[in-house]
Design a protein around this motif. Structure first.
Motif: not given
Length: 243
Positions: A198-219
């Motif tokens: 979840g964090d990988l997909l939702s977190q910002a790229r500068e924080d090590g994620g893919l930047g999809l955000g919590t809205v898109a990932t949750s949906a």
């Protein structure tokens, strides 16, 4: 309870991922704050569990809604301790590991079994849901500890937990690790796996994620869960012979 099939583990991992991203969405994106989010989701969980305890058979929609909500609550319990009370992730991981072990010990001392296939009394179901709550809280703490505090990163953490689950599955298949023990170890490990994903997909790229955000990932994950649950409701592929 549902039969333990591949569908069970798919929905379980999806639910744990939603537990991580939905908690962040409600807390941060909707600005409810940890306290407001905890009250709202906690109230929803209580209502759903009332229905879960009142039905006399396994109903996929009710059961998995309860799992999704308790996943969010487990995340919030850990987040409240770390963010609002300043308890370190190392400490929360140890605390929840001990509390979960104590829950299993009391459950076994009372019922002489930890198998979910023997959950046909209210007391055993109470033990089950309490244990589930602490598996989610423990998994959240352990996942965040590895990925963030120890700076392993979200993808490496997810791969580590996935590898551990694979070892458990292999031990069960080849080394005769007991089914009940293997189930609960895997159940605990799927939580930090889902949290890391979840964090990988939702977190910002500068924080090590893919930047999809919590809205898109949750949906994405909620829609997938809904599709699988509808499929299971129609096909009854995860209904046991005695359900």
């Amino acid at each position: 309870m549902p039969e333990i099939t591949l569908y069970f583990w798919i929905v379980k991992i999806l639910a744990t991922t939603v537990g991580e991203t939905a908690a962040d969405f409600l807390n941060t994106t909707l600005s409810l704050g940890l306290t407001g989010t905890t009250y709202a989701i906690g109230a929803a969980l209580v209502m759903v569990l009332v229905f879960q305890f009142r039905v006399r058979k396994y109903v996929p929609a009710i059961y998995w809604l309860a799992v999704v909500l308790i996943s969010i609550v487990g995340t919030l319990v850990t987040d409240n301790l770390t963010d609002n009370f300043g308890v370190s992730l190392t400490t929360t991981t140890i605390i929840f590991a001990c509390v979960l072990a104590a829950t299993f010990a009391v459950w076994y001392a009372s019922e002489k079994t930890l198998s979910i296939h023997t959950i046909y009394t209210y007391r055993r179901e109470v033990f089950y849901w309490v244990a589930i709550l602490f598996t989610f809280a423990l998994g959240t703490a352990a996942g965040d500890l590895l990925a963030e505090q120890l700076a392993m990163g979200y993808l490496p953490s997810a791969l580590i937990f996935a590898g551990l689950i694979g070892i458990v599955a292999l031990a069960h298949a080849k080394l005769k690790l007991g089914a009940v023990l293997a189930f609960w170890i895997a159940y605990v490990l799927t939580r930090p796996l889902g949290a890391s994903l979840g964090d990988l997909l939702s977190q910002a790229r500068e924080d090590g994620g893919l930047g999809l955000g919590t809205v898109a990932t949750s949906a994405i994950f909620l829609v997938t869960i809904l599709g699988v649950v509808v499929y299971l409701t129609k096909t009854k592929k995860d209904v046991t012979a005695t359900a």
